[in-house]
Design a protein around this motif. Structure first.
Motif, mmCIF file in Angstrom:
data_model
loop_
_atom_site.group_PDB
_atom_site.id
_atom_site.type_symbol
_atom_site.label_atom_id
_atom_site.label_comp_id
_atom_site.label_asym_id
_atom_site.label_seq_id
_atom_site.Cartn_x
_atom_site.Cartn_y
_atom_site.Cartn_z
ATOM 1 N N PHE B 273 0.858 -1.196 0.000
ATOM 2 C CA PHE B 273 0.000 0.000 0.000
ATOM 3 C C PHE B 273 0.891 1.242 0.000
ATOM 4 N N ASP B 274 0.662 2.064 -1.041
ATOM 5 C CA ASP B 274 1.422 3.311 -1.150
ATOM 6 C C ASP B 274 0.425 4.461 -0.982
ATOM 7 N N PRO B 275 0.438 5.160 0.142
ATOM 8 C CA PRO B 275 -0.571 6.207 0.402
ATOM 9 C C PRO B 275 -0.553 7.302 -0.643
ATOM 10 N N ARG B 276 0.660 7.631 -1.178
ATOM 11 C CA ARG B 276 0.736 8.725 -2.159
ATOM 12 C C ARG B 276 0.043 8.320 -3.462
ATOM 13 N N ALA B 277 0.224 7.071 -3.833
ATOM 14 C CA ALA B 277 -0.435 6.589 -5.056
ATOM 15 C C ALA B 277 -1.935 6.476 -4.825
ATOM 16 N N ALA B 278 -2.310 6.045 -3.595
ATOM 17 C CA ALA B 278 -3.731 5.871 -3.283
ATOM 18 C C ALA B 278 -4.468 7.198 -3.300
ATOM 19 N N ALA B 279 -3.757 8.292 -2.960
ATOM 20 C CA ALA B 279 -4.404 9.604 -2.914
ATOM 21 C C ALA B 279 -4.817 10.041 -4.316
ATOM 22 N N GLU B 369 -9.985 -1.593 2.267
ATOM 23 C CA GLU B 369 -9.700 -0.193 1.915
ATOM 24 C C GLU B 369 -8.728 0.363 2.955
ATOM 25 N N PRO B 370 -7.430 0.312 2.641
ATOM 26 C CA PRO B 370 -6.469 0.821 3.611
ATOM 27 C C PRO B 370 -6.360 2.342 3.540
ATOM 28 N N GLU B 371 -6.008 2.924 4.665
ATOM 29 C CA GLU B 371 -5.761 4.376 4.742
ATOM 30 C C GLU B 371 -4.512 4.579 5.563
ATOM 31 N N SER B 372 -3.832 5.677 5.295
ATOM 32 C CA SER B 372 -2.672 6.014 6.111
ATOM 33 C C SER B 372 -2.365 7.496 5.911
ATOM 34 N N ASP B 373 -1.328 7.965 6.560
ATOM 35 C CA ASP B 373 -0.887 9.342 6.367
ATOM 36 C C ASP B 373 -0.498 9.494 4.892
ATOM 37 N N PRO B 374 -1.078 10.492 4.188
ATOM 38 C CA PRO B 374 -0.805 10.611 2.743
ATOM 39 C C PRO B 374 0.686 10.768 2.434
ATOM 40 N N ASN B 375 1.463 11.230 3.413
ATOM 41 C CA ASN B 375 2.892 11.438 3.174
ATOM 42 C C ASN B 375 3.742 10.271 3.660
#
Lengths: 62, 431
Positions: B273-279, B369-375
């Motif tokens: 999971f890559d938060p930046r790509a997910a954003a 649906e994972p979430e994390s700090d966008p950075n």
């Protein structure tokens, strides 16, 4: 056990209830039951949103 | 031809102090008597009645069982012929009890003693008790029973009424030692000349009232008496034995559910999971379908991550592929670590799990649906789904409840015994 019928009945009730709960997998449900999730969710997961998706997030360290 | 036995006759005379009429019911056994009118103590061992002691304290004590009352004890009719009050002083406080002398011309004497509504049926010992020890304390052994020492005190006779088989006197003092083995009590009374042992059996006021056919209600018993039988006697051992049986059953149930659970790993997959790509797009996806076999039981969903000083939230739904029904749930995972003035520290965990109870068998998939700090940097995580994992939480929960009754009974028994011994020479506060 016959010398303590009340205690034995109490113990039987406790253990019986626990065994029943254990056998049926009964427990406090951390999940929300959902119905009629559209079949299309398999092709397009975004058509369904979790009940938990809109909560504010912040998890700080020490 | 043998002459018929002579029927004992009551001896009557006048009190030499006040002239009041008196009758002796103890026949030749009576050595002293107390005038019921003036309370003078008289020597009746001789034909010529002599005054032994005049009563100078006008405070009379009224016996609750009147002299002359007859009652049946152990199948024998006894008559109350004497009454005395005896007093001990402990740490400046006086404690008095009453003693009734009972007489039957064929069976002899016995006593009824009472203190604070507790009664004892007392008879002289037929043998000499032996000195013994019990639990490191002084004790006495009598008729194969060990009696624990309870109290030593100087007992003073403070009031007398009626007649007695010895020369009774107000002010007479003896050293008394009480030994107990409920419901029995053993008492030794010492003066300069001799030691008299007596043996008592606890009685309730209701029993005394019944035996003597007395009117009204007996005085209510107060506190716990030295040889009062415990209402919990024998219950503590019995309930703990029963508890051991139930604990064995409980343990067998834990083993049974531990080994009989399917504990089947039905899904195990790793994801990135890559938060930046997910954003920039859609983070949610669904897993392949997996089978949940067997009867309705729990499902464990475990999430293992490689998080470092970061957090992630997993919005999950376990969905039945055939019915569209399922369970929506979320799980947070966060893990932080570092070093500060207190040394190294960690907070949280890289792995978490959720148990969904009572999931029917069927074909399921997970919507994730994972979430994390966008950075935050990309993370790798593993989703593991287990069917019917061996949980014994309910059985663990009932364990303390199984132990409550025996603990309560033990505490109540200990409390009763504590109250008993609090009045002894061995009270916790005593030296």
């Amino acid at each position: 056990m016959l010398k303590n019928p009340i205690f034995s009945a109490y113990s039987l009730l406790l253990l019986g209830s626990a065994a029943f709960a254990q056998w049926t997998g009964f427990g406090l449900n951390p999940a929300t039951p959902i119905k009629d999730v559209p079949k299309s969710v398999r092709e397009n997961p975004g058509v369904y949103r979790s009940h938990y998706a809109f909560l504010p997030r912040w998890f700080g360290g020490k | 031809m043998q002459a018929p036995a002579q029927k004992p006759a009551v001896r009557a005379f006048a009190c030499p102090n006040c002239g009041g009429g008196m009758e002796l019911r103890g026949f030749q056994h009576t050595r002293s008597a107390v005038c019921i009118q003036c309370l003078s103590v008289l020597d009746t061992s001789d034909e010529k009645i002599k005054i032994l002691q005049k009563f100078d304290n006008r405070q009379r004590v009224r016996p609750i069982i009147p002299l002359g009352t007859r009652g049946k004890l152990h199948g024998t009719v006894y008559e109350v012929i004497g009454f005395m009050v005896r007093t001990i002083t402990v740490e400046g406080t006086q404690y008095s009890w009453h003693e009734y002398l009972l007489f039957n011309p064929y069976k002899g004497f016995r006593y009824l003693t009472t203190y604070e509504g507790h009664w004892n049926d007392v008879v002289p010992c037929h043998g000499l008790p032996a000195a013994a020890t019990a639990g490191g304390r002084k004790a006495a052994k009598y008729l194969d029973r060990t009696y624990k020492h309870f109290q030593n005190a100087m007992a003073e006779t403070t009031f007398v009424m009626g007649e007695f088989p010895w020369a009774v006197k107000v002010g007479e003092k003896v050293e008394s030692d009480d030994y107990v083995s409920p419901p029995y009590i053993l008492s030794a009374e010492r003066d300069n000349k001799e030691v008299n042992w007596s043996h008592g059996t606890y009685m309730t006021g209701a029993e005394v009232w019944s035996h003597f056919n007395l009117q009204g209600q007996p005085p209510a018993a107060s506190g716990v008496f030295a040889n009062q039988p415990s209402p919990h006697q024998g219950r503590v051992g019995r309930i703990w034995k029963t508890t051991l049986i139930w604990l064995a059953i409980w343990f067998a149930a834990v083993v049974f559910f531990g080994i009989s659970a399917q504990n089947k790993l039905v899904f195990d997959q790793s994801y990135r999971f890559d938060p930046r790509a997910a954003a920039r797009g859609e983070a949610s996806f669904v897993t392949p379908v997996f089978e949940l076999p067997g009867r309705t039981s729990g499902v464990d969903v475990e999430i293992r991550t490689d998080l470092a000083n970061n957090w992630a939230v997993f919005n999950l739904a376990l969905i039945n592929d055939e019915t569209g029904q399922g369970y929506d749930f979320g799980q947070d995972v966060s893990y932080y670590s570092g070093v500060d003035s207190d040394g190294s520290w960690t907070e949280g965990s890289r792995s978490e799990s959720v148990t969904i109870p009572q999931v029917p068998a069927g074909r399921y998939y997970l919507r994730v649906e994972p979430e994390s700090d966008p950075n935050a940097p990309a993370m790798v995580y593993q989703l593991r789904v287990k069917r019917d994992a061996p949980h014994v939480g309910w059985l663990m929960l009932v364990l303390p409840f199984l132990l409550i009754p025996p603990i309560v009974v033990s505490l109540r028994s200990a409390s009763f015994e504590g109250a008993r011994w609090a009045e002894s020479d061995y009270a916790p506060s005593s030296d």
